[in-house]
Design a protein around this motif. Structure first.
Motif, PDB file in Angstrom:
ATOM      1  N   UNK A  56       0.840  -1.199   0.000  1.00  0.00           N
ATOM      2  CA  UNK A  56       0.000   0.000   0.000  1.00  0.00           C
ATOM      3  C   UNK A  56       0.872   1.244   0.000  1.00  0.00           C
ATOM      4  N   UNK A  57       0.545   2.201  -0.838  1.00  0.00           N
ATOM      5  CA  UNK A  57       1.197   3.515  -0.841  1.00  0.00           C
ATOM      6  C   UNK A  57       0.336   4.419   0.026  1.00  0.00           C
ATOM      7  N   UNK A  58       0.612   4.410   1.313  1.00  0.00           N
ATOM      8  CA  UNK A  58      -0.284   5.039   2.277  1.00  0.00           C
ATOM      9  C   UNK A  58      -0.335   6.559   2.144  1.00  0.00           C
ATOM     10  N   UNK A  59      -1.562   7.101   2.174  1.00  0.00           N
ATOM     11  CA  UNK A  59      -1.793   8.537   2.229  1.00  0.00           C
ATOM     12  C   UNK A  59      -2.974   8.783   3.157  1.00  0.00           C
ATOM     13  N   UNK A  60      -2.911   9.841   3.914  1.00  0.00           N
ATOM     14  CA  UNK A  60      -4.048  10.226   4.757  1.00  0.00           C
ATOM     15  C   UNK A  60      -5.222  10.636   3.865  1.00  0.00           C
ATOM     16  N   UNK A  61      -6.465  10.491   4.335  1.00  0.00           N
ATOM     17  CA  UNK A  61      -7.644  10.769   3.490  1.00  0.00           C
ATOM     18  C   UNK A  61      -7.641  12.138   2.820  1.00  0.00           C
ATOM     19  N   UNK A  62      -7.352  13.196   3.569  1.00  0.00           N
ATOM     20  CA  UNK A  62      -7.408  14.539   2.980  1.00  0.00           C
ATOM     21  C   UNK A  62      -6.338  14.715   1.908  1.00  0.00           C
ATOM     22  N   UNK A  63      -5.161  14.127   2.131  1.00  0.00           N
ATOM     23  CA  UNK A  63      -4.089  14.216   1.134  1.00  0.00           C
ATOM     24  C   UNK A  63      -4.479  13.437  -0.122  1.00  0.00           C
ATOM     25  N   UNK A  65      -7.444  12.801  -1.250  1.00  0.00           N
ATOM     26  CA  UNK A  65      -8.480  13.548  -1.980  1.00  0.00           C
ATOM     27  C   UNK A  65      -7.851  14.553  -2.949  1.00  0.00           C
ATOM     28  N   UNK A  66      -6.810  15.202  -2.490  1.00  0.00           N
ATOM     29  CA  UNK A  66      -6.131  16.197  -3.331  1.00  0.00           C
ATOM     30  C   UNK A  66      -5.399  15.531  -4.497  1.00  0.00           C
ATOM     31  N   UNK A  67      -4.735  14.433  -4.208  1.00  0.00           N
ATOM     32  CA  UNK A  67      -3.976  13.733  -5.251  1.00  0.00           C
ATOM     33  C   UNK A  67      -4.890  13.249  -6.368  1.00  0.00           C
ATOM     34  N   UNK A  68      -6.034  12.701  -5.994  1.00  0.00           N
ATOM     35  CA  UNK A  68      -6.921  12.079  -6.987  1.00  0.00           C
ATOM     36  C   UNK A  68      -7.803  13.072  -7.728  1.00  0.00           C
ATOM     37  N   UNK A  69      -7.955  14.287  -7.200  1.00  0.00           N
ATOM     38  CA  UNK A  69      -8.822  15.277  -7.852  1.00  0.00           C
ATOM     39  C   UNK A  69     -10.190  14.642  -8.104  1.00  0.00           C
ATOM     40  N   UNK A  70     -10.956  14.465  -7.047  1.00  0.00           N
ATOM     41  CA  UNK A  70     -12.199  13.695  -7.096  1.00  0.00           C
ATOM     42  C   UNK A  70     -13.394  14.456  -7.669  1.00  0.00           C
ATOM     43  N   UNK A  71     -13.276  15.733  -7.872  1.00  0.00           N
ATOM     44  CA  UNK A  71     -14.428  16.534  -8.311  1.00  0.00           C
ATOM     45  C   UNK A  71     -14.882  16.152  -9.720  1.00  0.00           C
ATOM     46  N   UNK A  72     -16.189  16.010  -9.882  1.00  0.00           N
ATOM     47  CA  UNK A  72     -16.780  15.787 -11.211  1.00  0.00           C
ATOM     48  C   UNK A  72     -17.187  17.142 -11.799  1.00  0.00           C
ATOM     49  N   UNK A  73     -16.882  17.365 -13.094  1.00  0.00           N
ATOM     50  CA  UNK A  73     -17.098  18.667 -13.709  1.00  0.00           C
ATOM     51  C   UNK A  73     -18.126  18.584 -14.836  1.00  0.00           C
ATOM     52  N   UNK A  74     -18.522  19.761 -15.332  1.00  0.00           N
ATOM     53  CA  UNK A  74     -19.534  19.814 -16.390  1.00  0.00           C
ATOM     54  C   UNK A  74     -19.018  19.218 -17.693  1.00  0.00           C
ATOM     55  N   UNK A  75     -17.756  19.403 -17.951  1.00  0.00           N
ATOM     56  CA  UNK A  75     -17.183  18.878 -19.198  1.00  0.00           C
ATOM     57  C   UNK A  75     -16.197  17.760 -18.897  1.00  0.00           C
ATOM     58  N   UNK A  76     -16.134  16.821 -19.830  1.00  0.00           N
ATOM     59  CA  UNK A  76     -15.227  15.694 -19.663  1.00  0.00           C
ATOM     60  C   UNK A  76     -13.769  16.098 -19.823  1.00  0.00           C
ATOM     61  N   UNK A  77     -12.876  15.245 -19.366  1.00  0.00           N
ATOM     62  CA  UNK A  77     -11.452  15.538 -19.445  1.00  0.00           C
ATOM     63  C   UNK A  77     -10.788  14.627 -20.460  1.00  0.00           C
TER      64      UNK A  77
END
Length: 505
Positions: A56-63, A65-77
């Motif tokens: 496991x590449x351990x990361x704290x939850x808040x960190x 969240x930032x790494x993965x960029x979890x936000x869904x947006x209006x336009x696709x990427x």
């Protein structure tokens, strides 16, 4: 692009939407799948037995969240960003197929099962009628028939479902329906107080099922177990008689074949005697231990299971069929499952179809959409044969035995008990506590050791091992051997690593 499509011959526009041609870019989609599969091969499949990789590449939850960029947006990427996201998901996920992942009752990767999952994910079938899922319905029928043979029944029925917890709920509801069929239409009103029995070591899903089905957790009588975690038949007899004296209606006994923590197997023959005496449905939760039936050497652990009315068995555990792969098997072959669960949806289970509608088995399930989980087990079984599956069970238990003997040799390690299955439970007593008297202060300090070691191993990524307190005993490690990728060297590493991580405690 929209203007160009409108100018084409026969262009159709409805509510501002152009209906001509597909809107997906097939070529781009195919390219994306190809590149994503390459990532899966490189980052997961090809590293399955590489002990130099982190569990496991351990990361704290808040960190994280930032790494993965979890936000869904209006336009696709763009695809490159999505592919990088795929890499990140793999990188920061726990590698349950790593040889040093010992944390749960599942682990490892079977290549045939993995391919089967690729196939079913691509085909996206739902197993309820023969017309939409002809192959997978026949596969499920064949697998259930073979599993029934290993239990020792001459005939039977069954259904694959999402998890052992659901299998236990199925069984509880089926036993209740057998006891009072009118409940299906009339509901709970007017019924006597129903009572069921399970050991103190049973899976927590029994309480959940009782709650979900309206039986009530207070009507689950938990039977005392011996020092090894096995249900005591004499205590079961006492509790059945107690329930009857109270005016309650006993209807079900749940025995466990392979408890979650200690890996204990209840004495099925003696429990079956009591069930026959009192007319109770016997369900055996063999979600964990059921795979021992495949081994001629170890199937004696489940002696008497052929007397059960229903059995839960999860091939995704010891046999590596891949989560999820769980079967409820029922001795009754008179259509009890269908009678209990059918809703006779006219739009789905028409009786005037052009083929044999007995193959439309979906009405035996509480689900409508249902995954073809049996296919993973079937393809793997076809590839390895029964002897190959048997070898997995035998090797896992042999490795567990090796670990036990090594624990006995090493200073600071202490077994809770001699295991009879793949669960090896032990304490590690660090140097600072070894000369301390075993009083309240000693146990309080030892209770803190396992969580500290667990934190260190997780952050280091060297391995993953579970711990828990249990029935008055302070935190101890529970090591579970499953994966064929695991070797003797991994057993040695596990003990060495615990000593290394705890050298300053």
């Amino acid at each position: 692009c929209k203007q160009e499509m409108l100018q084409k011959k026969n262009a159709v526009l409805v509510d501002g939407v152009i209906l001509n041609g597909p809107i997906m870019d097939s070529k781009a989609g195919e390219k994306f799948v190809e590149e994503a599969c390459k990532i899966i091969m490189e980052e997961v499949v090809q590293k399955v037995d590489d002990v130099t990789e982190k569990v496991c590449e351990w990361q704290a939850p808040e960190k994280l969240k930032q790494i993965l960029d979890l936000e869904m947006r209006d336009t696709g990427e763009c695809h490159q960003k999505i592919l990088q996201l795929c890499r990140d998901v793999i990188k920061y996920s726990v590698k349950t197929n790593h040889p040093r992942f010992f944390n749960q009752l599942y682990a490892g990767m079977d290549y045939y099962s993995l391919v089967a999952r690729f196939i079913t994910e691509a085909l996206n079938p739902s197993v309820y009628t023969y017309e939409v899922s002809p192959v997978f319905l026949l596969v499920e029928e064949a697998v259930i028939k073979k599993m029934i043979e290993f239990i020792g029944w001459e005939e039977g029925d069954g259904i694959f479902n999402p998890g052992g917890s659901v299998s236990n709920m199925y069984a509880m509801n089926l036993a209740r329906y057998k006891f009072c069929p009118e409940i299906k239409e009339k509901g709970l009103s007017g019924l006597p107080r129903l009572v069921l029995f399970a050991s103190e070591e049973c899976h927590y899903s029994m309480k959940k099922a009782a709650s979900f089905l309206g039986i009530g957790t207070g009507n689950v009588y938990f039977i005392k177990t011996d020092e090894r975690g096995k249900m005591i038949p004499e205590e079961l007899e006492k509790q059945v008689q107690r329930a009857r004296k109270e005016g309650s209606a006993p209807f079900l006994v749940c025995a466990t074949a392979g408890t979650t923590v200690l890996g204990a197997f209840d004495p099925l023959d003696k429990i079956a005697d009591i069930c026959e005496k009192h007319g109770l449905w016997l369900h055996v939760d063999a979600s964990w231990g059921g795979s021992a039936l495949i081994s001629r050497k170890h199937r004696k652990l489940l002696h008497g299971i052929h007397r059960a009315d229903s059995v839960a068995w999860n091939p995704h555990k010891m046999l590596l069929a891949g989560i999820q792969c769980c079967a409820l098997l029922v001795k009754d072959n008179s259509g009890l499952l269908k009678k209990c669960y059918s809703a006779e949806a006219a739009y789905l289970f028409q009786q005037d179809k052009f083929y044999d509608v007995s193959y439309d088995t979906g009405d035996k399930s509480i689900q409508c959409s249902r995954r073809p989980d049996a296919f993973k087990f079937w393809l793997m079984w076809k590839a390895l044969g029964t002897m190959g599956l048997e070898e997995r069970v035998n090797r896992a238990l042999a490795l567990a035995r090796y670990l036990v003997e090594e624990i006995k040799k090493r200073e600071g390690f202490q077994l809770l008990l001699e295991p009879e299955y793949a669960n090896v439970c032990f304490w590690y007593i660090p140097p600072s506590l070894r000369k301390m008297e075993e009083g309240p202060e000693f146990w309080q300090k030892l209770h803190q050791v396992a969580p500290i070691i667990k934190e260190r191993m997780m952050k280091k990524g060297s391995m993953m091992l579970g711990y828990q307190p249990h029935r008055g005993k302070v935190n101890f490690f529970r090591q579970v051997v499953i994966s064929p990728q695991v070797s003797r060297e991994d057993m040695d590493f596990l003990l060495d690593e615990i000593q290394l991580l705890a050298k300053d405690l």
